[in-house]
Design a protein around this motif. Structure first.
Motif, short mmCIF file in Angstrom:
data_model
loop_
_atom_site.label_atom_id
_atom_site.label_comp_id
_atom_site.label_asym_id
_atom_site.label_seq_id
_atom_site.Cartn_x
_atom_site.Cartn_y
_atom_site.Cartn_z
N ALA A 188 0.83 -1.20 0.00
CA ALA A 188 0.00 0.00 0.00
C ALA A 188 0.86 1.25 0.00
O ALA A 188 0.57 2.23 -0.70
N ILE A 189 1.95 1.22 0.77
CA ILE A 189 2.87 2.36 0.81
C ILE A 189 3.49 2.58 -0.57
O ILE A 189 3.64 3.72 -1.03
N GLU A 190 3.84 1.49 -1.25
CA GLU A 190 4.36 1.59 -2.62
C GLU A 190 3.37 2.30 -3.53
O GLU A 190 3.73 3.21 -4.29
N MET A 191 2.11 1.88 -3.45
CA MET A 191 1.08 2.42 -4.33
C MET A 191 0.76 3.88 -4.02
O MET A 191 0.54 4.69 -4.92
N ILE A 192 0.75 4.23 -2.74
CA ILE A 192 0.37 5.59 -2.33
C ILE A 192 1.53 6.58 -2.50
O ILE A 192 1.34 7.67 -3.04
N MET A 193 2.71 6.16 -2.06
CA MET A 193 3.87 7.06 -2.06
C MET A 193 4.69 7.03 -3.34
O MET A 193 5.54 7.89 -3.57
N GLY A 194 4.46 5.99 -4.18
CA GLY A 194 5.21 5.89 -5.42
C GLY A 194 6.65 5.47 -5.22
O GLY A 194 7.53 5.78 -6.02
N VAL A 195 6.93 4.74 -4.11
CA VAL A 195 8.28 4.26 -3.84
C VAL A 195 8.37 2.78 -4.21
O VAL A 195 7.34 2.10 -4.36
N GLU A 196 9.57 2.26 -4.35
CA GLU A 196 9.78 0.85 -4.69
C GLU A 196 10.41 0.13 -3.51
O GLU A 196 11.56 0.37 -3.16
N LEU A 197 9.63 -0.75 -2.90
CA LEU A 197 10.11 -1.53 -1.77
C LEU A 197 10.42 -2.97 -2.18
O LEU A 197 11.26 -3.62 -1.60
N PHE A 198 9.70 -3.46 -3.19
CA PHE A 198 9.90 -4.82 -3.70
C PHE A 198 10.54 -4.74 -5.07
O PHE A 198 9.97 -4.19 -6.00
N LYS A 199 11.73 -5.27 -5.19
CA LYS A 199 12.45 -5.22 -6.46
C LYS A 199 12.36 -6.58 -7.14
O LYS A 199 12.62 -7.61 -6.54
N GLU A 200 11.98 -6.57 -8.42
CA GLU A 200 11.86 -7.80 -9.21
C GLU A 200 12.88 -7.77 -10.35
O GLU A 200 13.15 -6.73 -10.94
N THR A 201 13.45 -8.94 -10.65
CA THR A 201 14.40 -9.05 -11.75
C THR A 201 13.66 -9.30 -13.06
O THR A 201 12.94 -10.30 -13.18
N PRO A 202 13.76 -8.42 -14.05
CA PRO A 202 13.04 -8.61 -15.31
C PRO A 202 13.53 -9.82 -16.08
O PRO A 202 14.71 -10.16 -16.03
#
Length: 199
Positions: A89-103
């Motif tokens: 929710a914090i990611e979605m609201i604040m626009g920050v990246e907490l979970f990093k995924e490898t493309p």
């Protein structure tokens, strides 16, 4: 059959559907879907949806048994899930990246990362176990099917939806569902945390 109808609840279906919709956030993933289409060519929406559906149903059915192997009860996992949902929710609201995924590239680009981990990722898996602590299995299954219908529709109409909403519309929608998800995380924590301290 009587047990099925006794467990059936429109209220639970609606709530579980909204929780999963907020967590999957397929609308907010439209920019990612477009990027994958541009780099990997067209995606197979039916295959991606089917893989996501199988993963989610499999984890819904076997997830609790897997937890028992590690000596973890549903309530404990629900509390852990509340923290995950809070971070999302914090990611979605604040626009920050907490979970990093490898493309990923190549033939697996359609399945990875769309089916896993974007649609049926850690957040969805955690949510399913958390929902088990709140709702009946049949209602969660129906909620999954509803969300998969939404997912395949969005995958097929990605360009049209993006043009309709515009960048601002997608951003606003993401923040609205972020706030809803935050409230859900707080409620989930409050509902299950007390049981951890009861012998």
């Amino acid at each position: 059959m009587n047990e099925f109808f006794a467990a059936f609840s429109f209220n639970e279906i609606f709530k579980a559907t909204m929780v999963l919709f907020a967590v999957i956030d397929i609308i907010g993933s439209i920019p990612i879907i477009i990027k994958i289409k541009e780099t990997s060519g067209d995606i197979h929406s039916s295959r991606i949806t089917l893989v996501s559906l199988v993963l989610m149903i499999a984890f819904l059915i076997t997830g609790e048994s897997l937890l028992m192997l590690f000596g973890v009860n549903v309530e404990s996992f629900a509390v852990a899930g509340a923290f995950i949902l809070f971070a999302m929710a914090i990611e979605m609201i604040m626009g920050v990246e907490l979970f990093k995924e490898t493309p990923m590239k190549g033939k697996s680009a359609g399945i990875v990362p769309l089916a896993f981990p974007i649609i049926a990722g850690a957040g969805s898996m955690t949510t399913l176990i958390s929902l088990r602590a709140e709702y009946e299995m049949v209602n969660i299954l129906i909620a999954i099917l509803i969300n998969m219908a939404i997912v395949i529709t969005v995958l097929r109409l990605t360009r049209r939806i993006e043009r309709l909403l515009g960048p601002g519309g997608v951003a606003i929608l993401k923040k609205v569902f972020g706030i809803i998800l935050l409230a859900i995380a707080v409620k989930l924590f409050a509902s299950n945390a007390a049981s951890l301290f009861v012998k």
